[in-house]
Design an enzyme around this catalytic site. Structure first.
Site, short mmCIF file in Angstrom:
data_model
loop_
_atom_site.label_atom_id
_atom_site.label_comp_id
_atom_site.label_asym_id
_atom_site.label_seq_id
_atom_site.Cartn_x
_atom_site.Cartn_y
_atom_site.Cartn_z
N GLY A 12 103.05 55.10 -14.35
CA GLY A 12 103.05 54.46 -15.65
C GLY A 12 103.96 53.25 -15.68
CG ASP A 128 108.32 60.26 -19.69
OD1 ASP A 128 108.17 60.03 -20.89
OD2 ASP A 128 107.37 60.46 -18.91
#
Length: 320
Positions: A12, A128
């Site tokens: 990502g 994250d």
């Protein structure tokens, strides 16, 4: 002798990846190395999507979100045959080392290449912030600030209409964004995958606030907890409140990286090149206690990063 290195972004995208690419390219060129940019991550590595990078190749990108090298996920690279194809491309290109910018899955790939004899260094970049052995990952600070900005705006309309607004943020298996954004945004409740929650207690807190004249409530939910829409329906059913849901989604991955993410990317990207010049391999560059550090990738992949429970408890105390 290290003469030519490659750099790729994988998994990502995260704000600050471009700043990391810039640091790798310019630090390497400063030391007289040639740099090859690999497009589309490990998929591009297998396909041989290489391009030579120069000082001008990374001009005016430090402030840009996303990644100029593009990113992709590669199922083929997860196979032994795919990794052998990647190794062959690396050898054909004459690469003496590789810098991999990405998260957990990217580092697993980097560790495989290191075992195959390719000097490889990982630079943690994921919104994250779930990578062990580093306090922060590139992109996390920007994502949190994006979420806080949304919470601030949601509070204005929540107050005007006396509503409950549930803000769903990214984090399938980790609640770092939800916890930090919720604490910084003054959320009444924060729901994350790592800690069990009681929806009855959430409703009770809303009711206590209403009794003392509070006009709104903000609830931050990490996507890994479950659907914010389903949670909103349960809250309406249990408390009879009017709720609205905001799902931030991929907007958290985009945007101009914060100053902190640009600095973090610059420090860690440059250090990755230094490690290759020192003859190191199979290492990840991290940032702990305001210092740039490095750990073996194998150790990083074996460990688990956990959220700060004290921070979670503090958020609960401050939202009474």
């Amino acid at each position: 002798m290290v003469r030519r290195i490659g750099v790729l972004t994988s998994g990502g995208d995260a704000p600050g990846m471009n700043a990391a690419i810039r640091a790798v390219v310019r630090k390497a060129i400063y030391h007289g190395l040639e740099v090859i940019g690999i497009r589309r991550g490990y998929a591009g590595l297998i396909q041989g999507e290489f391009r030579e990078m120069h000082v001008g190749s990374v001009a005016d990108i430090i402030h840009r979100g996303g990644t100029i090298l593009l990113t992709a996920r590669s199922e083929r690279f997860k196979t032994e045959e795919g990794r052998k194809e990647a190794l062959q491309k690396i050898q054909e290109a004459g690469l003496d080392g590789l810098v991999v910018i990405g998260g957990d899955g990217s580092f697993r790939g980097a560790a495989h290449l290191a075992r195959l004899g390719v000097p490889t260094i990982g630079v943690p970049a994921t919104i994250d912030n779930d990578i062990p052995c580093t306090d922060y990952t590139i992109g996390f600070d920007t994502a949190v600030n994006t979420a806080v900005d949304a919470i601030n705006k949601a509070r204005d309309t929540a107050t005007s209409h006396e509503r409950i607004i549930i803000v769903e943020v990214m984090g399938r298996q980790s609640g770092f964004i939800a916890l930090n954004a919720g604490l910084a945004g003054g959320a009444e409740s924060i729901l994350i995958p790592e800690i069990d929650y009681d929806l009855d207690m959430v409703v009770e807190k809303i009711e206590r606030g209403r009794k003392r004249g509070k006009l709104h409530s903000i609830i931050v939910v990490a996507e890994g907890v479950g659907s914010a829409i389903d949670i909103s329906k349960e809250i309406e059913k249990k408390g009879g409140f009017e709720t609205r849901v905001i799902i931030l989604g991929h907007i958290q991955r985009g945007g101009t990286p914060t100053a902190f993410d640009r600095m973090l990317a610059s420090y860690t990207g440059a250090r990755a090149v230094e490690l290759l010049l020192e003859g190191k391999s199979g290492q990840m560059v991290g940032f702990e206690n305001n210092r740039v550090v490095n750990y073996p990738l194998e150790e990083v992949l074996q460990r688990t990063k956990t959220v700060d429970r004290e921070a979670y408890e503090l958020a609960g105390v401050l939202s009474i």
